[in-house]
Design a protein around this motif. Sequence first.
Motif, PDB file in Angstrom:
ATOM      1  N   GLY A 132       1.072   4.044   2.392  1.00  0.00           N
ATOM      2  CA  GLY A 132       0.932   4.545   3.756  1.00  0.00           C
ATOM      3  C   GLY A 132       1.732   3.855   4.823  1.00  0.00           C
ATOM      4  O   GLY A 132       2.771   3.003   4.417  1.00  0.00           O
ATOM      5  N   GLY A 133       1.305   3.627   5.973  1.00  0.00           N
ATOM      6  CA  GLY A 133       1.933   2.951   6.844  1.00  0.00           C
ATOM      7  C   GLY A 133       3.006   3.604   7.694  1.00  0.00           C
ATOM      8  O   GLY A 133       3.035   4.997   7.655  1.00  0.00           O
ATOM      9  N   PHE A 134       3.803   2.980   8.461  1.00  0.00           N
ATOM     10  CA  PHE A 134       4.823   3.934   9.234  1.00  0.00           C
ATOM     11  C   PHE A 134       6.110   4.393   8.761  1.00  0.00           C
ATOM     12  O   PHE A 134       6.272   5.659   8.780  1.00  0.00           O
ATOM     13  CB  PHE A 134       5.027   2.859  10.254  1.00  0.00           C
ATOM     14  N   LYS A 135       6.675   3.592   8.333  1.00  0.00           N
ATOM     15  CA  LYS A 135       8.177   4.110   7.737  1.00  0.00           C
ATOM     16  C   LYS A 135       8.419   3.842   6.335  1.00  0.00           C
ATOM     17  O   LYS A 135       8.382   3.071   5.604  1.00  0.00           O
ATOM     18  CB  LYS A 135       9.182   3.131   8.478  1.00  0.00           C
ATOM     19  N   ASP A 140      11.440   1.261   5.503  1.00  0.00           N
ATOM     20  CA  ASP A 140      10.780   0.060   5.310  1.00  0.00           C
ATOM     21  C   ASP A 140      10.511  -0.298   3.686  1.00  0.00           C
ATOM     22  O   ASP A 140      10.407  -1.529   3.447  1.00  0.00           O
ATOM     23  CB  ASP A 140       9.518  -0.513   5.842  1.00  0.00           C
ATOM     24  N   LYS A 141      10.064   0.867   3.020  1.00  0.00           N
ATOM     25  CA  LYS A 141       9.546   0.656   1.833  1.00  0.00           C
ATOM     26  C   LYS A 141      10.402   1.440   0.739  1.00  0.00           C
ATOM     27  O   LYS A 141       9.333   1.720  -0.297  1.00  0.00           O
ATOM     28  CB  LYS A 141       8.006   1.220   1.824  1.00  0.00           C
ATOM     29  N   ILE A 142      11.403   1.881   0.823  1.00  0.00           N
ATOM     30  CA  ILE A 142      12.122   2.691  -0.087  1.00  0.00           C
ATOM     31  C   ILE A 142      12.083   2.078  -1.655  1.00  0.00           C
ATOM     32  O   ILE A 142      11.838   2.631  -2.596  1.00  0.00           O
ATOM     33  CB  ILE A 142      13.733   2.876   0.385  1.00  0.00           C
ATOM     34  N   GLY A 152      -0.547   7.924   5.735  1.00  0.00           N
ATOM     35  CA  GLY A 152       0.190   7.482   6.870  1.00  0.00           C
ATOM     36  C   GLY A 152       1.420   8.550   7.476  1.00  0.00           C
ATOM     37  O   GLY A 152       1.563   9.505   6.800  1.00  0.00           O
ATOM     38  N   ALA A 153       1.994   7.727   8.454  1.00  0.00           N
ATOM     39  CA  ALA A 153       3.175   8.439   9.152  1.00  0.00           C
ATOM     40  C   ALA A 153       4.118   8.768   8.044  1.00  0.00           C
ATOM     41  O   ALA A 153       4.941   9.694   8.216  1.00  0.00           O
ATOM     42  CB  ALA A 153       3.624   7.522  10.149  1.00  0.00           C
ATOM     43  N   MET A 154       4.391   8.024   7.138  1.00  0.00           N
ATOM     44  CA  MET A 154       5.562   8.057   6.191  1.00  0.00           C
ATOM     45  C   MET A 154       5.501   9.368   5.400  1.00  0.00           C
ATOM     46  O   MET A 154       6.567   9.994   4.875  1.00  0.00           O
ATOM     47  CB  MET A 154       5.661   7.068   5.220  1.00  0.00           C
ATOM     48  N   GLU A 171       1.044  16.094  16.885  1.00  0.00           N
ATOM     49  CA  GLU A 171       1.267  15.005  15.780  1.00  0.00           C
ATOM     50  C   GLU A 171       0.246  14.460  14.981  1.00  0.00           C
ATOM     51  O   GLU A 171      -0.891  14.286  15.436  1.00  0.00           O
ATOM     52  CB  GLU A 171       2.167  13.774  16.551  1.00  0.00           C
ATOM     53  N   GLY A 172       0.552  14.315  13.721  1.00  0.00           N
ATOM     54  CA  GLY A 172      -0.376  13.685  12.625  1.00  0.00           C
ATOM     55  C   GLY A 172      -0.823  12.274  12.888  1.00  0.00           C
ATOM     56  O   GLY A 172       0.047  11.566  13.075  1.00  0.00           O
ATOM     57  N   MET A 173      -2.156  12.107  12.958  1.00  0.00           N
ATOM     58  CA  MET A 173      -2.427  10.865  13.258  1.00  0.00           C
ATOM     59  C   MET A 173      -3.393  10.247  12.120  1.00  0.00           C
ATOM     60  O   MET A 173      -3.497   8.832  12.018  1.00  0.00           O
ATOM     61  CB  MET A 173      -3.333  10.666  14.552  1.00  0.00           C
ATOM     62  N   TRP A 213      -2.360  -0.809  -3.171  1.00  0.00           N
ATOM     63  CA  TRP A 213      -2.408  -0.186  -1.970  1.00  0.00           C
ATOM     64  C   TRP A 213      -1.597  -0.996  -0.924  1.00  0.00           C
ATOM     65  O   TRP A 213      -1.693  -2.404  -0.885  1.00  0.00           O
ATOM     66  CB  TRP A 213      -3.888  -0.013  -1.617  1.00  0.00           C
ATOM     67  N   ASN A 214      -0.597  -0.390  -0.285  1.00  0.00           N
ATOM     68  CA  ASN A 214       0.063  -0.799   0.658  1.00  0.00           C
ATOM     69  C   ASN A 214       0.293   0.384   1.938  1.00  0.00           C
ATOM     70  O   ASN A 214       0.666   1.362   1.490  1.00  0.00           O
ATOM     71  CB  ASN A 214       1.396  -1.351   0.485  1.00  0.00           C
ATOM     72  N   GLY A 215      -0.323  -0.005   3.022  1.00  0.00           N
ATOM     73  CA  GLY A 215      -0.112   0.992   4.118  1.00  0.00           C
ATOM     74  C   GLY A 215      -1.290   1.766   4.556  1.00  0.00           C
ATOM     75  O   GLY A 215      -1.776   2.302   3.569  1.00  0.00           O
ATOM     76  N   MET A 241      -3.725   4.830   6.055  1.00  0.00           N
ATOM     77  CA  MET A 241      -3.593   6.195   5.927  1.00  0.00           C
ATOM     78  C   MET A 241      -3.525   6.913   7.115  1.00  0.00           C
ATOM     79  O   MET A 241      -3.134   8.203   7.257  1.00  0.00           O
ATOM     80  CB  MET A 241      -4.675   6.736   5.247  1.00  0.00           C
ATOM     81  N   GLY A 242      -3.545   6.153   8.357  1.00  0.00           N
ATOM     82  CA  GLY A 242      -3.458   6.859   9.638  1.00  0.00           C
ATOM     83  C   GLY A 242      -3.585   5.522  10.698  1.00  0.00           C
ATOM     84  O   GLY A 242      -3.505   4.335  10.569  1.00  0.00           O
ATOM     85  N   VAL A 243      -3.628   6.147  11.998  1.00  0.00           N
ATOM     86  CA  VAL A 243      -3.429   5.018  13.030  1.00  0.00           C
ATOM     87  C   VAL A 243      -5.058   4.379  12.934  1.00  0.00           C
ATOM     88  O   VAL A 243      -5.801   4.711  13.902  1.00  0.00           O
ATOM     89  CB  VAL A 243      -3.213   5.850  14.389  1.00  0.00           C
ATOM     90  N   PHE A 244      -5.503   3.623  12.259  1.00  0.00           N
ATOM     91  CA  PHE A 244      -6.715   2.728  11.936  1.00  0.00           C
ATOM     92  C   PHE A 244      -6.941   2.208  12.950  1.00  0.00           C
ATOM     93  O   PHE A 244      -8.185   1.987  13.322  1.00  0.00           O
ATOM     94  CB  PHE A 244      -6.668   2.285  10.844  1.00  0.00           C
ATOM     95  N   GLU A 245      -6.165   1.699  14.064  1.00  0.00           N
ATOM     96  CA  GLU A 245      -6.438   0.801  14.960  1.00  0.00           C
ATOM     97  C   GLU A 245      -7.359   1.535  16.349  1.00  0.00           C
ATOM     98  O   GLU A 245      -8.027   1.111  16.781  1.00  0.00           O
ATOM     99  CB  GLU A 245      -5.202   0.161  15.646  1.00  0.00           C
ATOM    100  N   GLN A 246      -7.251   2.896  16.215  1.00  0.00           N
ATOM    101  CA  GLN A 246      -7.928   3.634  16.895  1.00  0.00           C
ATOM    102  C   GLN A 246      -9.097   4.187  16.369  1.00  0.00           C
ATOM    103  O   GLN A 246      -8.889   4.824  15.165  1.00  0.00           O
ATOM    104  CB  GLN A 246      -7.058   4.859  17.727  1.00  0.00           C
ATOM    105  N   GLY A 300       0.369  -6.311   2.117  1.00  0.00           N
ATOM    106  CA  GLY A 300       0.640  -5.335   3.651  1.00  0.00           C
ATOM    107  C   GLY A 300      -0.136  -5.929   4.500  1.00  0.00           C
ATOM    108  O   GLY A 300      -1.609  -6.042   4.494  1.00  0.00           O
ATOM    109  N   GLY A 301       0.376  -6.562   5.567  1.00  0.00           N
ATOM    110  CA  GLY A 301      -0.439  -7.198   6.780  1.00  0.00           C
ATOM    111  C   GLY A 301      -1.349  -6.420   7.423  1.00  0.00           C
ATOM    112  O   GLY A 301      -2.703  -6.613   7.500  1.00  0.00           O
ATOM    113  N   ASP A 302      -0.886  -4.775   7.636  1.00  0.00           N
ATOM    114  CA  ASP A 302      -1.801  -3.965   8.392  1.00  0.00           C
ATOM    115  C   ASP A 302      -2.877  -3.413   7.549  1.00  0.00           C
ATOM    116  O   ASP A 302      -3.897  -3.309   7.827  1.00  0.00           O
ATOM    117  CB  ASP A 302      -1.098  -2.965   9.034  1.00  0.00           C
ATOM    118  N   SER A 303      -2.633  -3.501   6.371  1.00  0.00           N
ATOM    119  CA  SER A 303      -3.631  -2.789   5.139  1.00  0.00           C
ATOM    120  C   SER A 303      -4.804  -3.689   5.110  1.00  0.00           C
ATOM    121  O   SER A 303      -5.777  -3.318   5.047  1.00  0.00           O
ATOM    122  CB  SER A 303      -3.038  -2.503   3.856  1.00  0.00           C
ATOM    123  N   ALA A 304      -4.383  -5.010   5.174  1.00  0.00           N
ATOM    124  CA  ALA A 304      -5.080  -6.123   4.922  1.00  0.00           C
ATOM    125  C   ALA A 304      -6.148  -6.327   5.939  1.00  0.00           C
ATOM    126  O   ALA A 304      -7.446  -6.541   5.990  1.00  0.00           O
ATOM    127  CB  ALA A 304      -4.533  -7.462   4.436  1.00  0.00           C
TER     128      ALA A 304
END
Length: 405
Positions: free
Chosen positions: A209-212, A215-217, A234-236, A303-305, A327-329, A331-336, A362-366
């Motif tokens: 998951g995550g944003f882009k 970044d992760k091709i 996630g956004a991807m 927009e999907g969140m 697991w990396n990334g 599934m959504g904007v978990f900060e909210q 992954g920093g954000d997943s962790a």
Amino acid sequence: MQKTIRDLNLKNKTVLIRADFNVPFKGDVISDDNRIVSALPTIKYALEKGAKVVLFSHLGKVKHKGTPEEVEADKKKNNMVIVYKRLGEILGKDKVKFSDVPSGDTVNELVKTLKPGEVLLLQNTRYEKGEEKNDPALAAKWASFADVFVMDAFGSAHRAHASTYGVPEILKNEGKDVAIGFLVENEVKALSRVVHVDKKDRPYVAVIGGFKVSDKIKVIETLLEKCDKVLIGGAMAYTFQVALGKEVGISPFEPDQVDFAKKCLDLAGNKILLPIDGVATDAFKDWTKKVTVDGPNIPAGFEGMDIGPKTQALFAKELSKAKMVFWNGPMGVFEQSDFEAGTRAVCEAISKLHGAFTVIGGGDSAAAVAQFGYKDAFSHISTGGGASLEMIENDGHLPGIDVIG
Ligand code: ADP
Ligand code: MG
């Protein structure tokens, strides 16, 4: 496997340890000292064995291309003295010394006065212009006072810099001992298992998951080869939905990655699972309407969140069969909190697995896992975001670890 610090004689030796003290901080307050705490087993071991320990690490960024004033401002902002204070609190103030420059005569003098059982922390390695360029003259300065080099900065092991690559290369050529520390050893063990997949670890399920996508091709390609199922959220996920001809409203997607997503979908067939519902809003910030969308199409103007409840159940069902999970990334904007349910559901599903080997990179997943209180549910949480992904992409190789031997 590389030599570890356990294999070396450290008594009365000057042991230079590359640690990862790149901690998050505001002003002079460290907001999370996890990286310092994670470095302690290696530091304490070396001290117990009678070593004189010299620690060095980067902290933040120093842009040497800027004007002299800008470089000075970067240095002021990223001063390692905050780590020195914290280390003093942990190890005892009388035991820890600090050099406010990273190399040169001041360092050499301080090293000379260091006694076994004492620690000297050097200033931010990125104060030096030559650090990121792996300048041989800089590496030689650091190597000159070290009897032994220990690599324990997993989060920097994907960078061939002077402190991570140049120094061990020189010392090795001089016939001196170089080894990995306990933190790197744990990372290598865990990540090697998700790279070199054993039959007993199947089904092997990846959650990405995550944003882009961009970044992760490479990591997506690699996981599609290695895994039995790849769950994408996630956004991807929206770039993949566009590749399937779905509507994504105003969700973030990458037009230039649609062909890549198509190629993945063609090659991987039913290995890839995409969201079948979602939570969407009329804006990313300051939204006024929030809807649960039943199906993969997101209406115009929305927009999907986050992934929706049906996707949570679908992903949980796949995860329940897994013997190994990477697991990396998120599934959504978990900060909210309105959009944390998808990421939380993946944590919950993984926490229910018994006897499975589960790894997060992954920093954000962790951060999400820590935020939701699921840290203990995982076999391994990598301390290196970029480094863990590069290790997977490069079939278990990273320059800063390979150089050790
Ligand atoms: P990691 O650090 O674990 O590798 P990334 O940096 O790739 O993860 O992505 C994390 C970010 O992705 C988070 O800040 C999260 O808010 C964002 N994100 C996830 N899903 C969405 C979405 N649907 N829309 C916008 N941002 C998202
Ligand atoms: Mg991130």
